[in-house]
Scaffold this active site. Structure first.
Site, PDB file in Angstrom:
ATOM      1  N   PRO A   2      -0.012   3.073  -4.419  1.00  0.00           N
ATOM      2  CA  PRO A   2       0.256   1.714  -4.205  1.00  0.00           C
ATOM      3  C   PRO A   2      -0.720   1.112  -3.160  1.00  0.00           C
ATOM      4  CG  PRO A   2       1.921   3.218  -3.379  1.00  0.00           C
ATOM      5  CD  PRO A   2       0.801   4.114  -3.857  1.00  0.00           C
ATOM      6  N   GLU A   3      -1.078  -0.108  -3.784  1.00  0.00           N
ATOM      7  CA  GLU A   3      -2.009  -1.000  -2.899  1.00  0.00           C
ATOM      8  C   GLU A   3      -1.360  -1.780  -1.996  1.00  0.00           C
ATOM      9  OE1 GLU A   3      -5.904  -2.274  -4.543  1.00  0.00           O
ATOM     10  OE2 GLU A   3      -5.432  -0.912  -6.331  1.00  0.00           O
ATOM     11  N   LYS A  52      -1.210   0.150   3.816  1.00  0.00           N
ATOM     12  CA  LYS A  52      -0.292   0.973   2.815  1.00  0.00           C
ATOM     13  C   LYS A  52       0.728   1.773   3.784  1.00  0.00           C
ATOM     14  CE  LYS A  52      -4.566   1.336   0.076  1.00  0.00           C
ATOM     15  NZ  LYS A  52      -5.197   2.466  -0.406  1.00  0.00           N
ATOM     16  N   ARG A 121      -5.286   2.864  15.091  1.00  0.00           N
ATOM     17  CA  ARG A 121      -6.148   3.788  14.391  1.00  0.00           C
ATOM     18  C   ARG A 121      -6.340   3.201  13.121  1.00  0.00           C
ATOM     19  NH1 ARG A 121      -2.121   8.089  15.306  1.00  0.00           N
ATOM     20  NH2 ARG A 121      -1.595   8.118  12.969  1.00  0.00           N
ATOM     21  N   ASN A 162      -7.771   0.993  -5.042  1.00  0.00           N
ATOM     22  CA  ASN A 162      -9.025   1.313  -6.113  1.00  0.00           C
ATOM     23  C   ASN A 162      -9.252   0.055  -6.933  1.00  0.00           C
ATOM     24  OD1 ASN A 162     -11.016   2.964  -6.933  1.00  0.00           O
ATOM     25  ND2 ASN A 162      -9.725   3.676  -8.596  1.00  0.00           N
ATOM     26  N   ARG A 248     -12.180   8.347  -5.973  1.00  0.00           N
ATOM     27  CA  ARG A 248     -11.534   7.763  -6.995  1.00  0.00           C
ATOM     28  C   ARG A 248     -12.686   7.138  -8.022  1.00  0.00           C
ATOM     29  NH1 ARG A 248      -6.761   5.542  -5.022  1.00  0.00           N
ATOM     30  NH2 ARG A 248      -6.163   5.281  -7.353  1.00  0.00           N
TER      31      ARG A 248
END
Ligand SMILES: [Zn+2]
Length: 258
Positions: A2-3, A52, A121, A162, A248
């Site tokens: 999932p984006e 994400k 992070r 991607n 990817r």
């Protein structure tokens, strides 16, 4: 995988289902039994997407953190619910609704006093209500890594996967292998604005739509993109090149992206 737009949309949808309600939580698969016990009976205060990552806040000083990874998914539904599948890592229920979390990469509790450290992070979130592009732009301009790699690095910027990576670089005519430090602040600011706008379309429609003809979200992904998954560039009719970058498949047009 999932984006970012998918996760932001899930945060909105899941918030509508459980925020403001006491939940029951169980781990049918057993792998999250201890965690589920800690939030069982807690009041859900709200949900939040960070790139994400999906966060669920509860009134017990613990935040549920999910990252679906490549194979994880959610199932949501109304009550009365059927029995969860054995593979369900976590089922969260209210009297009206349920969310099943299946096959996530990460399903953990973060104590609330560790949340600030967790947030730092990751790079700034493209879909944040109050976005902070400067931190991402500075990180990219310091790096010799190719822009196509930096855009997928969630420590640099949160939310791009991607498909958006290939599309955004093509829309801007940028060679994916351009080192981050060779891009100007103006170029990167324009890139940020484009990425944010495309992801916002993704949240609104629930689908990745990057070509300007904006076809229906129900169409196949290749009908909604310009070069991702395609062989021929719609701008120059040249061959689209596929290569591997950051594990990817990267699509790009060598004629249009220089
Ligand atoms: Zn082309």
């Amino acid at each position: 995988m999932p984006e970012g737009h998918t996760i932001h949309r899930a945060a909105q949808d899941h918030g509508a289902l459980i925020a403001g309600h006491r939940v029951s939580a169980v781990s049918p698969q057993g792998r999250f039994a201890d965690g589920a016990a800690l939030i069982d009976g807690a009041l859900c205060l709200g949900t939040e997407a960070l790139g994400k990552h999906l966060l669920y806040h509860f009134d017990v000083q613990q935040t549920l953190h999910l990252h679906l990874g490549l194979g994880g998914y959610f199932v949501t539904g109304a009550q009365p619910a059927s029995a969860p599948r054995d593979v369900t890592r976590l089922r969260i229920e209210t009297g009206r609704a349920l969310i099943d979390i299946i096959g996530p990469n990460t399903c953990e509790l973060i104590p609330n006093d560790a949340l600030d450290g967790f947030r730092h992070r990751y790079g700034p979130d493209l879909l944040a209500a109050d976005p902070d592009p400067d931190r991402a732009i500075a990180a990219i301009r310091k790096s010799r890594a190719p822009i196509a790699r930096l855009l997928m690095d969630q420590k640099v910027i949160s939310g791009i996967g991607n498909i958006y990576r290939a599309e955004i670089l093509w829309l801007r005519g940028l060679d994916p292998m351009t080192p981050g430090k060779n891009l100007s602040e103006t170029q990167l600011r324009a890139l940020w604005d484009d990425m944010r706008a495309l992801l916002q379309i993704g949240v609104a429609t629930g689908a990745i739509i990057t070509n300007s003809e904006t076809p229906s979200p129900k169409r196949e992904v290749r009908e909604r993109t310009n070069i991702f998954g395609k062989d021929i560039c719609p701008r120059c009719d040249g061959q689209i090149v596929k290569s591997q970058l950051s594990g990817r498949t990267l699509y790009h047009c060598p004629r249009c992206q220089t």
